[in-house]
Design a protein around this motif. Sequence first.
Motif, mmCIF file in Angstrom:
data_model
loop_
_atom_site.group_PDB
_atom_site.id
_atom_site.type_symbol
_atom_site.label_atom_id
_atom_site.label_comp_id
_atom_site.label_asym_id
_atom_site.label_seq_id
_atom_site.Cartn_x
_atom_site.Cartn_y
_atom_site.Cartn_z
ATOM 1 N N ILE A 164 52.783 -6.405 42.875
ATOM 2 C CA ILE A 164 51.636 -5.502 42.933
ATOM 3 C C ILE A 164 52.197 -4.099 43.113
ATOM 4 C CG2 ILE A 164 49.580 -4.799 44.218
ATOM 5 C CD1 ILE A 164 49.394 -7.685 45.263
ATOM 6 N N THR A 165 51.638 -3.129 42.377
ATOM 7 C CA THR A 165 52.066 -1.750 42.568
ATOM 8 C C THR A 165 50.924 -0.791 42.272
ATOM 9 O OG1 THR A 165 53.809 -0.140 42.099
ATOM 10 C CG2 THR A 165 52.904 -1.324 40.207
ATOM 11 N N ASN A 166 51.018 0.393 42.863
ATOM 12 C CA ASN A 166 50.133 1.490 42.492
ATOM 13 C C ASN A 166 50.959 2.661 41.965
ATOM 14 O OD1 ASN A 166 51.263 2.504 44.813
ATOM 15 N ND2 ASN A 166 49.336 2.922 45.850
ATOM 16 N N GLN A 167 52.229 2.407 41.692
ATOM 17 C CA GLN A 167 53.136 3.420 41.161
ATOM 18 C C GLN A 167 53.016 3.469 39.639
ATOM 19 O OE1 GLN A 167 54.912 5.393 43.388
ATOM 20 N NE2 GLN A 167 53.576 4.241 44.764
ATOM 21 N N LYS A 168 52.668 4.630 39.114
ATOM 22 C CA LYS A 168 52.428 4.762 37.678
ATOM 23 C C LYS A 168 53.695 4.685 36.844
ATOM 24 C CE LYS A 168 48.267 7.344 38.394
ATOM 25 N NZ LYS A 168 47.468 8.492 38.106
ATOM 26 N N ASP A 169 54.844 4.942 37.435
ATOM 27 C CA ASP A 169 56.066 4.981 36.648
ATOM 28 C C ASP A 169 56.881 3.697 36.716
ATOM 29 O OD1 ASP A 169 56.838 5.306 39.290
ATOM 30 O OD2 ASP A 169 58.405 6.750 38.821
ATOM 31 N N LEU A 170 56.391 2.678 37.392
ATOM 32 C CA LEU A 170 57.107 1.400 37.440
ATOM 33 C C LEU A 170 56.666 0.497 36.294
ATOM 34 C CD1 LEU A 170 57.239 0.363 41.207
ATOM 35 C CD2 LEU A 170 59.095 1.181 39.770
ATOM 36 N N VAL A 171 57.615 -0.216 35.736
ATOM 37 C CA VAL A 171 57.346 -1.177 34.663
ATOM 38 C C VAL A 171 57.501 -2.562 35.273
ATOM 39 C CG1 VAL A 171 58.060 -2.015 32.397
ATOM 40 C CG2 VAL A 171 58.274 0.431 32.946
ATOM 41 N N LEU A 172 56.386 -3.278 35.431
ATOM 42 C CA LEU A 172 56.436 -4.621 35.989
ATOM 43 C C LEU A 172 56.656 -5.607 34.856
ATOM 44 C CD1 LEU A 172 53.454 -4.498 38.519
ATOM 45 C CD2 LEU A 172 55.832 -3.791 38.850
ATOM 46 N N LEU B 29 47.911 -10.897 34.354
ATOM 47 C CA LEU B 29 47.955 -9.457 34.594
ATOM 48 C C LEU B 29 46.580 -9.011 35.041
ATOM 49 C CD1 LEU B 29 49.137 -6.582 34.393
ATOM 50 C CD2 LEU B 29 48.521 -6.623 31.963
ATOM 51 N N PHE B 30 46.538 -8.378 36.200
ATOM 52 C CA PHE B 30 45.278 -7.862 36.736
ATOM 53 C C PHE B 30 45.407 -6.357 36.883
ATOM 54 C CE2 PHE B 30 45.724 -12.154 38.408
ATOM 55 C CZ PHE B 30 44.499 -12.702 38.094
ATOM 56 N N TYR B 31 44.297 -5.650 36.677
ATOM 57 C CA TYR B 31 44.274 -4.214 36.881
ATOM 58 C C TYR B 31 43.010 -3.840 37.638
ATOM 59 C CZ TYR B 31 44.009 0.766 36.061
ATOM 60 O OH TYR B 31 43.902 2.121 36.244
ATOM 61 N N ASP B 32 43.176 -3.156 38.754
ATOM 62 C CA ASP B 32 42.047 -2.683 39.548
ATOM 63 C C ASP B 32 41.749 -1.261 39.097
ATOM 64 O OD1 ASP B 32 40.431 -1.466 41.493
ATOM 65 O OD2 ASP B 32 41.230 -2.732 43.089
ATOM 66 N N LYS B 33 40.680 -1.087 38.323
ATOM 67 C CA LYS B 33 40.372 0.221 37.751
ATOM 68 C C LYS B 33 39.894 1.222 38.792
ATOM 69 C CE LYS B 33 35.712 -1.102 36.334
ATOM 70 N NZ LYS B 33 34.818 -1.303 35.204
ATOM 71 N N VAL B 34 39.437 0.767 39.957
ATOM 72 C CA VAL B 34 39.012 1.679 41.012
ATOM 73 C C VAL B 34 40.228 2.208 41.776
ATOM 74 C CG1 VAL B 34 37.682 1.897 43.146
ATOM 75 C CG2 VAL B 34 36.758 0.565 41.230
ATOM 76 N N LYS B 35 41.078 1.297 42.225
ATOM 77 C CA LYS B 35 42.266 1.699 42.980
ATOM 78 C C LYS B 35 43.461 2.023 42.076
ATOM 79 C CE LYS B 35 41.086 -0.841 47.128
ATOM 80 N NZ LYS B 35 41.509 -1.857 48.102
#
Length: 129
Positions: free
Chosen positions: A100-108, A119-125
């Motif tokens: 889990i990350t909130n870092q925009k520059d990391l490639v998981l 793959l999940f994406y929380d569009k609010v957070k």
Amino acid sequence: MQEIFNSHIVYQNKNGIEYIQFKKLLEYPEVTHCYTLRSGERLNFPPIYKDEKTLKQSYQRICECLGLDANRVMKPHQTHTDKIEVVNEVTALEDVDGMITNQKDLVLLTTSADCTSLLFYDKVKRVSR
């Protein structure tokens, strides 16, 4: 390639790299995602016991195709656990099967064979999992 996917999936072929993307996630430009397809040997993903250099070259090709920084790839050593880690920087992850990350520059990056990758994406957070 003829379209064999449903209306929720987009087939892509860039520089000989074939992958799929999900239309719903494409609605969020801040999320870059793909599931690569193993058609032929266009990407050289050797078995886990082969050399790391070849594997990193394949990751580099995918990152270039998607406009991502291959130096920011987070690829855990997956071992069929239920362990999930919050990642904020590039580091080694042993026995981890989810991130889990909130870092925009990391490639998981994860791999799958006998399991389904999710793959999940929380569009609010704006958090990816």
